[in-house]
Design a protein around this motif. Structure first.
Motif, PDB file in Angstrom:
ATOM      1  N   VAL A 296       0.849  -1.197   0.000  1.00  0.00           N
ATOM      2  CA  VAL A 296       0.000   0.000   0.000  1.00  0.00           C
ATOM      3  C   VAL A 296       0.883   1.246   0.000  1.00  0.00           C
ATOM      4  O   VAL A 296       1.768   1.386   0.848  1.00  0.00           O
ATOM      5  CB  VAL A 296      -0.919   0.025   1.238  1.00  0.00           C
ATOM      6  N   PRO A 297       0.675   2.164  -0.948  1.00  0.00           N
ATOM      7  CA  PRO A 297       1.488   3.387  -0.995  1.00  0.00           C
ATOM      8  C   PRO A 297       1.478   4.136   0.326  1.00  0.00           C
ATOM      9  O   PRO A 297       0.425   4.356   0.929  1.00  0.00           O
ATOM     10  CB  PRO A 297       0.810   4.212  -2.100  1.00  0.00           C
ATOM     11  N   GLY A 298       2.686   4.500   0.798  1.00  0.00           N
ATOM     12  CA  GLY A 298       2.806   5.291   2.007  1.00  0.00           C
ATOM     13  C   GLY A 298       2.692   4.515   3.307  1.00  0.00           C
ATOM     14  O   GLY A 298       2.839   5.088   4.390  1.00  0.00           O
ATOM     15  N   ILE A 299       2.421   3.199   3.220  1.00  0.00           N
ATOM     16  CA  ILE A 299       2.252   2.406   4.441  1.00  0.00           C
ATOM     17  C   ILE A 299       3.323   1.316   4.560  1.00  0.00           C
ATOM     18  O   ILE A 299       3.993   1.199   5.581  1.00  0.00           O
ATOM     19  CB  ILE A 299       0.843   1.795   4.513  1.00  0.00           C
ATOM     20  N   ASN A 300       3.498   0.524   3.498  1.00  0.00           N
ATOM     21  CA  ASN A 300       4.496  -0.559   3.567  1.00  0.00           C
ATOM     22  C   ASN A 300       5.212  -0.722   2.223  1.00  0.00           C
ATOM     23  O   ASN A 300       5.444  -1.835   1.769  1.00  0.00           O
ATOM     24  CB  ASN A 300       3.843  -1.888   3.990  1.00  0.00           C
ATOM     25  N   ASP A 301       5.564   0.407   1.613  1.00  0.00           N
ATOM     26  CA  ASP A 301       6.092   0.391   0.247  1.00  0.00           C
ATOM     27  C   ASP A 301       7.575   0.742   0.150  1.00  0.00           C
ATOM     28  O   ASP A 301       8.056   1.173  -0.898  1.00  0.00           O
ATOM     29  CB  ASP A 301       5.276   1.325  -0.651  1.00  0.00           C
ATOM     30  N   LYS A 302       8.321   0.551   1.238  1.00  0.00           N
ATOM     31  CA  LYS A 302       9.748   0.848   1.218  1.00  0.00           C
ATOM     32  C   LYS A 302      10.559  -0.448   1.254  1.00  0.00           C
ATOM     33  O   LYS A 302      10.069  -1.481   1.720  1.00  0.00           O
ATOM     34  CB  LYS A 302      10.129   1.728   2.409  1.00  0.00           C
ATOM     35  N   LYS A 303      11.792  -0.368   0.785  1.00  0.00           N
ATOM     36  CA  LYS A 303      12.667  -1.535   0.840  1.00  0.00           C
ATOM     37  C   LYS A 303      12.922  -1.961   2.279  1.00  0.00           C
ATOM     38  O   LYS A 303      13.094  -3.154   2.566  1.00  0.00           O
ATOM     39  CB  LYS A 303      13.977  -1.250   0.108  1.00  0.00           C
TER      40      LYS A 303
ATOM     41  N   ASN B 101      11.495  -7.364  -7.268  1.00  0.00           N
ATOM     42  CA  ASN B 101      12.872  -7.727  -7.623  1.00  0.00           C
ATOM     43  C   ASN B 101      13.788  -7.647  -6.407  1.00  0.00           C
ATOM     44  O   ASN B 101      14.654  -8.511  -6.220  1.00  0.00           O
ATOM     45  CB  ASN B 101      13.392  -6.809  -8.735  1.00  0.00           C
ATOM     46  N   TYR B 102      13.590  -6.633  -5.582  1.00  0.00           N
ATOM     47  CA  TYR B 102      14.381  -6.506  -4.363  1.00  0.00           C
ATOM     48  C   TYR B 102      14.130  -7.687  -3.429  1.00  0.00           C
ATOM     49  O   TYR B 102      15.071  -8.262  -2.855  1.00  0.00           O
ATOM     50  CB  TYR B 102      14.044  -5.194  -3.671  1.00  0.00           C
ATOM     51  N   LEU B 103      12.860  -8.057  -3.305  1.00  0.00           N
ATOM     52  CA  LEU B 103      12.489  -9.207  -2.470  1.00  0.00           C
ATOM     53  C   LEU B 103      13.121 -10.485  -2.993  1.00  0.00           C
ATOM     54  O   LEU B 103      13.740 -11.256  -2.245  1.00  0.00           O
ATOM     55  CB  LEU B 103      10.964  -9.339  -2.426  1.00  0.00           C
ATOM     56  N   ASN B 104      12.977 -10.732  -4.299  1.00  0.00           N
ATOM     57  CA  ASN B 104      13.523 -11.956  -4.900  1.00  0.00           C
ATOM     58  C   ASN B 104      15.037 -12.035  -4.737  1.00  0.00           C
ATOM     59  O   ASN B 104      15.582 -13.103  -4.398  1.00  0.00           O
ATOM     60  CB  ASN B 104      13.169 -12.014  -6.396  1.00  0.00           C
ATOM     61  N   ASN B 105      15.721 -10.928  -4.981  1.00  0.00           N
ATOM     62  CA  ASN B 105      17.182 -10.906  -4.856  1.00  0.00           C
ATOM     63  C   ASN B 105      17.624 -11.107  -3.407  1.00  0.00           C
ATOM     64  O   ASN B 105      18.645 -11.767  -3.140  1.00  0.00           O
ATOM     65  CB  ASN B 105      17.752  -9.599  -5.396  1.00  0.00           C
ATOM     66  N   SER B 106      16.857 -10.561  -2.474  1.00  0.00           N
ATOM     67  CA  SER B 106      17.184 -10.728  -1.059  1.00  0.00           C
ATOM     68  C   SER B 106      17.000 -12.168  -0.610  1.00  0.00           C
ATOM     69  O   SER B 106      17.812 -12.704   0.158  1.00  0.00           O
ATOM     70  CB  SER B 106      16.314  -9.802  -0.197  1.00  0.00           C
ATOM     71  N   ILE B 107      15.959 -12.812  -1.139  1.00  0.00           N
ATOM     72  CA  ILE B 107      15.733 -14.230  -0.805  1.00  0.00           C
ATOM     73  C   ILE B 107      16.883 -15.085  -1.334  1.00  0.00           C
ATOM     74  O   ILE B 107      17.410 -15.956  -0.628  1.00  0.00           O
ATOM     75  CB  ILE B 107      14.384 -14.703  -1.388  1.00  0.00           C
ATOM     76  N   LYS B 108      17.291 -14.822  -2.575  1.00  0.00           N
ATOM     77  CA  LYS B 108      18.398 -15.583  -3.163  1.00  0.00           C
ATOM     78  C   LYS B 108      19.693 -15.366  -2.381  1.00  0.00           C
ATOM     79  O   LYS B 108      20.452 -16.314  -2.144  1.00  0.00           O
ATOM     80  CB  LYS B 108      18.601 -15.141  -4.618  1.00  0.00           C
ATOM     81  N   ALA B 109      19.920 -14.141  -1.950  1.00  0.00           N
ATOM     82  CA  ALA B 109      21.157 -13.819  -1.226  1.00  0.00           C
ATOM     83  C   ALA B 109      21.209 -14.479   0.140  1.00  0.00           C
ATOM     84  O   ALA B 109      22.292 -14.761   0.661  1.00  0.00           O
ATOM     85  CB  ALA B 109      21.286 -12.308  -1.091  1.00  0.00           C
ATOM     86  N   ASN B 110      20.045 -14.745   0.700  1.00  0.00           N
ATOM     87  CA  ASN B 110      19.994 -15.323   2.051  1.00  0.00           C
ATOM     88  C   ASN B 110      19.973 -16.838   2.051  1.00  0.00           C
ATOM     89  O   ASN B 110      19.990 -17.453   3.124  1.00  0.00           O
ATOM     90  CB  ASN B 110      18.767 -14.782   2.796  1.00  0.00           C
ATOM     91  N   LYS B 111      19.926 -17.442   0.866  1.00  0.00           N
ATOM     92  CA  LYS B 111      19.873 -18.910   0.787  1.00  0.00           C
ATOM     93  C   LYS B 111      21.274 -19.505   0.968  1.00  0.00           C
ATOM     94  O   LYS B 111      22.261 -18.916   0.600  1.00  0.00           O
ATOM     95  CB  LYS B 111      19.274 -19.355  -0.537  1.00  0.00           C
TER      96      LYS B 111
END
Length: 238
Positions: free
Chosen positions: A165-172, A228-238
């Motif tokens: 949701v814009p302005g609520i949970n839309d940051k990295k 994309n940030y989420l996907n890359n973070s998941i891969k980096a943490n595996k």
């Protein structure tokens, strides 16, 4: 008997393959971004497990590539007893089901059985802190966490979803918090969904206050950036 809000006979985004999606009424939450406020209360459309089974099995030829039934809502786990009643009927035709749930219920024996029999659980991870969860959903944070842990402990296939949701949970930084929250969940994928305004007319029709009436839909470019940030973070943490 169960009170049904609506059906979708050829659903393509509610699990694997083509699906017959069934939307129950009633929900213990009041999420500020809910696009189906008309599902909060009973509709009066009562069906027996056998009636639903007869509707579903007509679509069995289309359940290819992992397709089947998706129980959604509202909150389907409020109807765990009904799901457990229809489960043997579906099993007799080799039809599997997916649960699309907020996990906002107690882990009763009926709920555990409904989860254990599911081919897949899609768990809606709404907010990453008890404070925000209570503020924006009015629910118990621990309940959905318990459902996620139960699925992980019992090797139940799990997908995670979060509405941005814009302005609520839309940051990295929000994405980082979601990843920290779910680090002990064993899930196959984590999908971000965009806040949209398509259900706004329902608030007006039902004369219900819409707390996000001035909020714009999430920009698709922003959604892609965060996914994309989420996907890359998941891969980096595996």
């Amino acid at each position: 008997m169960a009170d049904i809000h609506s059906f979708e006979s050829m659903a393509a985004v509610d699990g694997k393959g083509l699906r017959y999606a069934l939307f129950f009424t009633s929900c213990p939450l009041r999420c500020i971004y809910c696009h189906n406020p008309d599902s909060w209360q009973k509709s009066g459309n009562d069906y027996s497990a056998e009636e639903i089974f007869n509707k579903v099995k007509r679509y069995k030829p289309y359940f290819k590539n992992g397709g089947g039934v998706t129980f959604s809502g509202g909150e389907p786990l409020l109807h765990a007893n009904f799901i457990n009643e229809i489960y043997p009927m579906l099993k007799s035709e080799s039809i599997t089901y997916t649960l699309d749930t907020s996990g906002s219920v107690d882990l009763t024996n009926d709920v555990k059985d409904a989860l254990l029999h599911a081919d897949l659980v899609i768990l809606d991870i709404k907010f990453h802190s008890p404070y925000d969860y209570s503020k924006y959903c009015g629910g118990d944070f621990d309940k959905f966490m318990n459902v996620g842990r139960f699925c992980t402990q019992n090797n139940i296939a799990l997908w995670l979803r979060t509405v941005i949701v814009p302005g609520i949970n839309d940051k990295k930084s929000d994405i980082d918090k979601y990843l920290e929250l779910t680090k002990d969940f064993n899930y196959e994928k984590y999908e971000l969904l965009p806040f949209h305004t398509m259900g706004f007319f329902k608030y007006e029709k039902l004369n219900i206050d819409n707390p996000l009436s001035d909020c714009p839909p999430l920009d698709q470019k922003k959604l892609l950036e965060l996914q994309n940030y989420l996907n890359n973070s998941i891969k980096a943490n595996k």
